[in-house]
Design a protein around this motif. Structure first.
Motif, short mmCIF file in Angstrom:
data_model
loop_
_atom_site.label_atom_id
_atom_site.label_comp_id
_atom_site.label_asym_id
_atom_site.label_seq_id
_atom_site.Cartn_x
_atom_site.Cartn_y
_atom_site.Cartn_z
N MET A 39 -18.36 176.02 34.22
CA MET A 39 -16.98 176.36 34.55
C MET A 39 -16.66 177.72 33.95
SD MET A 39 -15.47 172.56 33.83
CE MET A 39 -16.85 172.18 32.73
N GLY A 40 -16.09 178.60 34.77
CA GLY A 40 -15.87 179.97 34.33
C GLY A 40 -14.47 180.47 34.59
N TRP A 41 -14.02 181.36 33.72
CA TRP A 41 -12.71 182.01 33.83
C TRP A 41 -12.92 183.52 33.68
CZ3 TRP A 41 -13.76 177.37 31.87
CH2 TRP A 41 -12.92 176.29 32.18
N THR A 42 -12.20 184.31 34.44
CA THR A 42 -12.32 185.76 34.33
C THR A 42 -11.47 186.32 33.20
OG1 THR A 42 -10.61 185.97 36.04
CG2 THR A 42 -12.91 186.11 36.75
N SER A 43 -10.64 185.51 32.60
CA SER A 43 -9.82 185.93 31.46
C SER A 43 -10.33 185.24 30.20
CB SER A 43 -8.34 185.57 31.69
OG SER A 43 -7.58 185.79 30.52
N LYS A 44 -10.68 186.03 29.20
CA LYS A 44 -11.16 185.45 27.95
C LYS A 44 -10.08 184.63 27.26
CE LYS A 44 -13.59 186.69 23.70
NZ LYS A 44 -14.17 187.81 22.89
N ALA A 45 -8.82 185.06 27.42
CA ALA A 45 -7.72 184.35 26.79
C ALA A 45 -7.53 182.96 27.39
CB ALA A 45 -6.43 185.16 26.90
N LYS A 46 -7.92 182.79 28.65
CA LYS A 46 -7.74 181.51 29.33
C LYS A 46 -8.98 180.63 29.26
CE LYS A 46 -4.34 183.36 32.60
NZ LYS A 46 -4.01 183.58 34.04
N THR A 47 -10.07 181.14 28.74
CA THR A 47 -11.30 180.35 28.66
C THR A 47 -11.20 179.33 27.54
OG1 THR A 47 -12.56 182.26 29.45
CG2 THR A 47 -13.80 180.45 28.43
N PRO A 48 -11.28 178.05 27.83
CA PRO A 48 -11.19 177.04 26.77
C PRO A 48 -12.45 177.00 25.93
CG PRO A 48 -11.61 175.99 28.88
CD PRO A 48 -11.41 177.44 29.18
N GLY A 49 -12.33 176.44 24.77
CA GLY A 49 -13.47 176.34 23.88
C GLY A 49 -14.11 174.97 23.85
N ALA A 50 -13.46 173.97 24.44
CA ALA A 50 -14.00 172.62 24.41
C ALA A 50 -13.38 171.80 25.53
CB ALA A 50 -13.74 171.97 23.05
N LEU A 51 -13.99 170.68 25.79
CA LEU A 51 -13.46 169.70 26.72
C LEU A 51 -12.68 168.65 25.93
CD1 LEU A 51 -16.56 169.17 29.05
CD2 LEU A 51 -14.51 170.52 29.53
N PRO A 52 -11.71 167.96 26.52
CA PRO A 52 -11.30 168.01 27.93
C PRO A 52 -10.41 169.21 28.23
CG PRO A 52 -9.94 166.46 26.74
CD PRO A 52 -10.99 166.93 25.76
N LEU A 53 -10.29 169.53 29.52
CA LEU A 53 -9.48 170.65 29.94
C LEU A 53 -8.03 170.23 30.13
CD1 LEU A 53 -11.82 172.28 32.64
CD2 LEU A 53 -11.69 172.76 30.19
N GLN A 54 -7.15 171.17 29.82
CA GLN A 54 -5.74 170.95 30.06
C GLN A 54 -5.40 171.33 31.50
OE1 GLN A 54 -3.86 169.52 27.70
NE2 GLN A 54 -5.75 169.45 26.47
N PRO A 55 -4.30 170.82 32.03
CA PRO A 55 -3.95 171.13 33.43
C PRO A 55 -3.84 172.62 33.71
CG PRO A 55 -2.63 169.30 32.63
CD PRO A 55 -3.39 169.80 31.46
N THR A 56 -3.28 173.38 32.76
CA THR A 56 -3.15 174.82 32.98
C THR A 56 -4.52 175.50 33.00
OG1 THR A 56 -2.83 175.09 30.60
CG2 THR A 56 -0.85 174.97 31.98
N GLN A 57 -5.47 174.99 32.23
CA GLN A 57 -6.81 175.56 32.22
C GLN A 57 -7.55 175.25 33.53
OE1 GLN A 57 -8.16 173.55 28.69
NE2 GLN A 57 -7.60 175.28 27.34
N ILE A 58 -7.31 174.07 34.05
CA ILE A 58 -7.92 173.70 35.34
C ILE A 58 -7.39 174.59 36.44
CG2 ILE A 58 -8.22 171.85 37.02
CD1 ILE A 58 -7.85 169.88 34.67
N ALA A 59 -6.09 174.83 36.44
CA ALA A 59 -5.49 175.64 37.48
C ALA A 59 -5.92 177.09 37.39
CB ALA A 59 -3.96 175.54 37.39
N ALA A 60 -6.25 177.58 36.19
CA ALA A 60 -6.65 178.97 36.01
C ALA A 60 -8.14 179.20 36.19
CB ALA A 60 -6.24 179.45 34.62
N MET A 61 -8.92 178.15 36.45
CA MET A 61 -10.36 178.29 36.58
C MET A 61 -10.71 179.19 37.76
SD MET A 61 -13.23 175.27 37.03
CE MET A 61 -12.40 174.25 35.82
N SER A 62 -11.68 180.10 37.53
CA SER A 62 -12.06 181.07 38.56
C SER A 62 -13.30 180.65 39.34
CB SER A 62 -12.32 182.43 37.91
OG SER A 62 -11.20 182.88 37.19
N PHE A 63 -14.17 179.87 38.71
CA PHE A 63 -15.45 179.51 39.35
C PHE A 63 -15.95 178.21 38.74
CE2 PHE A 63 -20.08 179.51 38.96
CZ PHE A 63 -20.45 179.58 40.29
#
Length: 450
Positions: free
Chosen positions: A327-351
């Motif tokens: 799972m990847g994000w183009t923004s380092k600030a939005k990239t989570p460090g662990a699971l589970p993912l929060q809803p905002t992190q899921i919505a911001a996912m790029s790939f």
């Protein structure tokens, strides 16, 4: 009464102590020097190849670029010890490109890429590199087009003549538009007859901090900035050897498809995109797996990479794992460090990428609000954030697969009729009993329905 003096031949205590200290110092000092001395850096000897003058009847071979294992300082010292040739160094004849506008545009962009990536944004260095490219195109030992010379051997990982064409530099470093304009100006002048005289008929060059194996078999004739220029010994380095007609049939170079409109034609652009994506994915650093799940990866994507490179990077990251999630994000600030993912992190996912060999499933998906895809089946489902409490632990990457359009969430409501506003009684409803009134009621006005 006087004390008896020391017997002759027996030194006093002070002298013995002094001799002892001198002896200890003589042993300890060298030991300390040896122990605290800086480490000895091994120096690799330079392997000089025997110089052979290739006769006129034999075409000289073009050696691949291979460098000796030398420290940069050692290489500079060795290069400084090599004398310049004392023979004449005549200027090359002027060259003018003859061809169609399309062929000319391809030649200019190939030469511009060569001078920019080899000499940087430096006009003097660019002119010297451009002269070498033109000299090679005129020499029968090299390809007979400008693009052929610059990209010779680029299809191989090693063996290319200009390293930027096979080491991923075209992807890792992108020059500014202004730098490209200046490089194209230098290339245009060279193809219109401008001659850079100092390098003469040089066909080889290298920077002064490296020593290629072919160096000792050539004549050193010039130095420009940090570059040293060479030509073949004997007849093959003289002006009559550079008599080959340069072809104007310039090939389309896939690697330049993303930089040059002249090389951006049909299948070439597709090949260019694939080539650049492969190079970008190959040069990227692989992320580590999560400590809590060896089959899951969360990474920050480089937004400058081609979107297709994300899928190649994901497959490299997963390796041989039969089950893997990336799972990847183009923004380092939005990239989570662990699971589970929060809803905002899921919505911001790029790939996202999911592999499950047990189910014969292997699919990459992109956030199509960020990356336009040719096929809608490659788009993630749009994640609609509903402001209600729910368990996010149940999120699975598998839920992102599929391409159905997201419909608005269903709206449910219970509508209860108000008898005072309806004016209509239900069929089975019993009318209420009438009561006597002492005065007639005032006429009621029914409010309009809205």
């Amino acid at each position: 009464m006087s004390q008896p003096s020391a017997p002759p031949g027996n030194p006093g205590f002070g002298l013995n102590l002094l001799l002892l200290l001198v002896a200890i110092s003589a042993i300890a000092a060298p030991a300390l020097v040896v122990r605290n001395a800086p480490p000895v850096v091994p120096h690799h000897p330079v392997k000089r190849l025997p110089q052979r003058v290739v006769p006129k009847a034999e075409l000289p071979p073009v050696e691949p670029v291979a460098f000796q294992n030398l420290d940069p300082d050692d290489a500079r010292a060795y290069n400084a010890s090599v004398p310049f040739s004392t023979g004449p160094n005549p200027a090359a004849r002027a060259f003018k490109f003859v061809g169609t506008d399309e062929q000319r545009a391809r030649a200019i962009d190939c030469l511009a890429a060569g001078v920019l990536y080899e000499a940087g944004d430096d006009t003097l260095g660019q002119r010297s590199v451009a002269q070498v490219v033109i000299n090679r195109a005129r020499h029968p030992a090299f390809p007979k087009t400008i693009c052929g010379v610059v990209f010779q051997g680029s299809e191989r990982v090693t063996g290319c003549q200009f390293t930027f064409t096979c080491d991923g530099a075209l992807v890792r470093h992108r020059w500014s538009d202004a730098a490209w304009v200046r490089a194209r100006e230098t290339a245009t002048l060279a193809l219109d007859g401008a001659v850079y005289k100092p390098v003469g008929y040089a066909t080889h060059y290298h920077t002064d901090w490296v020593v290629p194996y072919w160096q000792s078999s050539l004549d050193k004739i010039a130095a420009v900035r940090t570059h040293l220029f060479f030509r073949w010994t004997g007849w093959w380095g003289t002006p009559p050897a550079f008599n080959r007609h340069v072809s104007s049939d310039e090939p389309v170079i896939a690697q330049l498809g993303l930089y040059s409109d002249a090389h951006k034609t049909g299948a070439a652009l597709v090949d260019a995109s694939a080539t650049v994506a492969e190079a970008a994915a190959a040069g990227a650093v692989l992320p580590p797996a999560l400590t809590t799940d060896a089959n899951s990866f969360l990474l920050t994507l480089d937004p400058r990479m081609p979107p297709d490179a994300y899928a190649l990077l994901a497959t490299r990251t997963c390796g041989e794992r039969p089950y893997c999630k990336v799972m990847g994000w183009t923004s380092k600030a939005k990239t989570p460090g662990a699971l589970p993912l929060q809803p905002t992190q899921i919505a911001a996912m790029s790939f996202s990428y999911l592999r499950d060999k047990s189910r014969n499933y292997d699919k990459a998906l992109w956030n199509c609000t960020e990356f336009k895809r040719a096929e809608f089946s490659q788009c993630m489902k749009l994640q609609v954030l509903v402001p209600v409490a729910r368990q996010v632990d149940n999120f699975k990457l598998e839920s992102l697969s599929g391409t159905t359009r997201v419909s608005p969430p269903p709206v449910t409501a219970t509508i209860r009729p108000i008898p005072e506003l309806s004016g209509v009684r239900r069929k089975a409803e019993t009318p209420p009993p009438t009561k006597p009134v002492t005065a007639p009621p005032a006429p009621a006005t029914q409010p309009p329905l809205r």
